[in-house]
Design a protein around this motif. Structure first.
Motif, mmCIF file in Angstrom:
data_model
loop_
_atom_site.group_PDB
_atom_site.id
_atom_site.type_symbol
_atom_site.label_atom_id
_atom_site.label_comp_id
_atom_site.label_asym_id
_atom_site.label_seq_id
_atom_site.Cartn_x
_atom_site.Cartn_y
_atom_site.Cartn_z
ATOM 1 N N TYR A 23 13.834 -2.429 -49.448
ATOM 2 C CA TYR A 23 12.441 -2.086 -49.714
ATOM 3 C C TYR A 23 12.097 -0.945 -48.779
ATOM 4 C CZ TYR A 23 12.027 -6.690 -51.968
ATOM 5 O OH TYR A 23 12.189 -7.799 -52.769
ATOM 6 N N GLY A 27 7.240 -0.858 -49.408
ATOM 7 C CA GLY A 27 7.574 -2.094 -50.110
ATOM 8 C C GLY A 27 8.184 -1.885 -51.482
ATOM 9 N N LYS A 100 14.488 -11.084 -54.630
ATOM 10 C CA LYS A 100 14.243 -11.359 -53.213
ATOM 11 C C LYS A 100 15.458 -12.039 -52.576
ATOM 12 C CE LYS A 100 9.188 -11.905 -53.063
ATOM 13 N NZ LYS A 100 8.881 -10.636 -52.455
ATOM 14 N N ASN A 105 14.398 -9.172 -45.498
ATOM 15 C CA ASN A 105 13.337 -8.592 -46.319
ATOM 16 C C ASN A 105 13.894 -7.369 -47.058
ATOM 17 O OD1 ASN A 105 10.825 -8.086 -47.438
ATOM 18 N ND2 ASN A 105 10.205 -6.808 -45.702
#
Ligand SMILES: Cc1cc2nc3c(=O)[nH]c(=O)nc-3n(C[C@H](O)[C@H](O)[C@H](O)COP(=O)(O)O)c2cc1C
Length: 181
Positions: A23, A27, A100, A105
């Motif tokens: 990301y 994001g 995800k 992250n």
């Protein structure tokens, strides 16, 4: 074996093509292709051209996923290696699905049979190799498609069909781990 001295600017003697997904600082998921990597235990080292979008985002966000594609994804590997994230999220142009990750992250690519979660620990660019950024990262998790696991949960090596990138700077191309499919 008789050999001839050559003056190629590069010698890529066969490295797995991998897709690096992340990301960005906004994001937005994005992805790039590299072939410069090695791993030892929980460490992985990657080599990037310092001007690329992916490496400069990863320096900021730290987390990324190494996705190991098979030959069905050769077109995506070529696309991600010839377009830049400065202009687009490459996921918008490809039939690749960012999903995800449990431990970092960063998005993993659903269609890739092996994915490895990573967090950057170091990125450096030094003389005499200005223009190349070495990224060193810690592996946080590894995932393997069920069809690549044997009955003991170990890697079923005969099922791997990694894309191998080879070239001499002028001639370049893909070979595959499986002789044929
Ligand atoms: C098969 C293949 C292997 C590549 N290997 C690398 C590599 O190891 N390191 C690198 O910086 N770029 C490599 N590239 C080039 C980058 O993928 C390319 O410059 C890309 O446009 C960078 O995208 P970005 O600006 O979104 O990071 C490779 C390209 C291909 C097609």
């Amino acid at each position: 074996m008789e050999k001839v001295a050559v003056d190629y600017e590069k010698m890529y003697y066969g490295f797995p093509a991998i897709l690096i997904s992340f990301y960005d600082v906004n994001g937005t998921p994005n992805v790039t292709t590299i072939s410069s990597s090695y791993t030892l235990r929980d460490m992985v080292a990657l080599g990037f051209n310092s001007k690329g979008y992916a490496v400069n985002q990863i320096k900021a966000v730290k987390d990324f996923v190494i996705n190991v594609p098979d030959r069905t994804l050769s077109t995506a590997v070529e696309f991600c290696g010839t377009h830049t994230g400065y202009e687009q999220s490459k996921f918008d142009s490809l039939e690749l699905t960012p999903v995800k990750s449990p431990n970092v992250n960063a998005p993993a690519i659903k269609e890739c049979p092996i994915t490895i979660e990573c967090t950057l620990t170091e990125a450096y660019e030094r003389e005499p190799f200005k223009g190349i950024i070495n990224v060193v990262a810690q592996i946080k998790g590894r995932y393997v498609a069920k069809h690549l696991l044997d009955e003991n949960g170990r890697l079923e090596l005969s099922g791997l069909d990694n894309i191998i990138y080879a070239g001499d700077g002028k001639v370049r191309g893909f070979r595959y781990l499986q002789a044929s499919v």
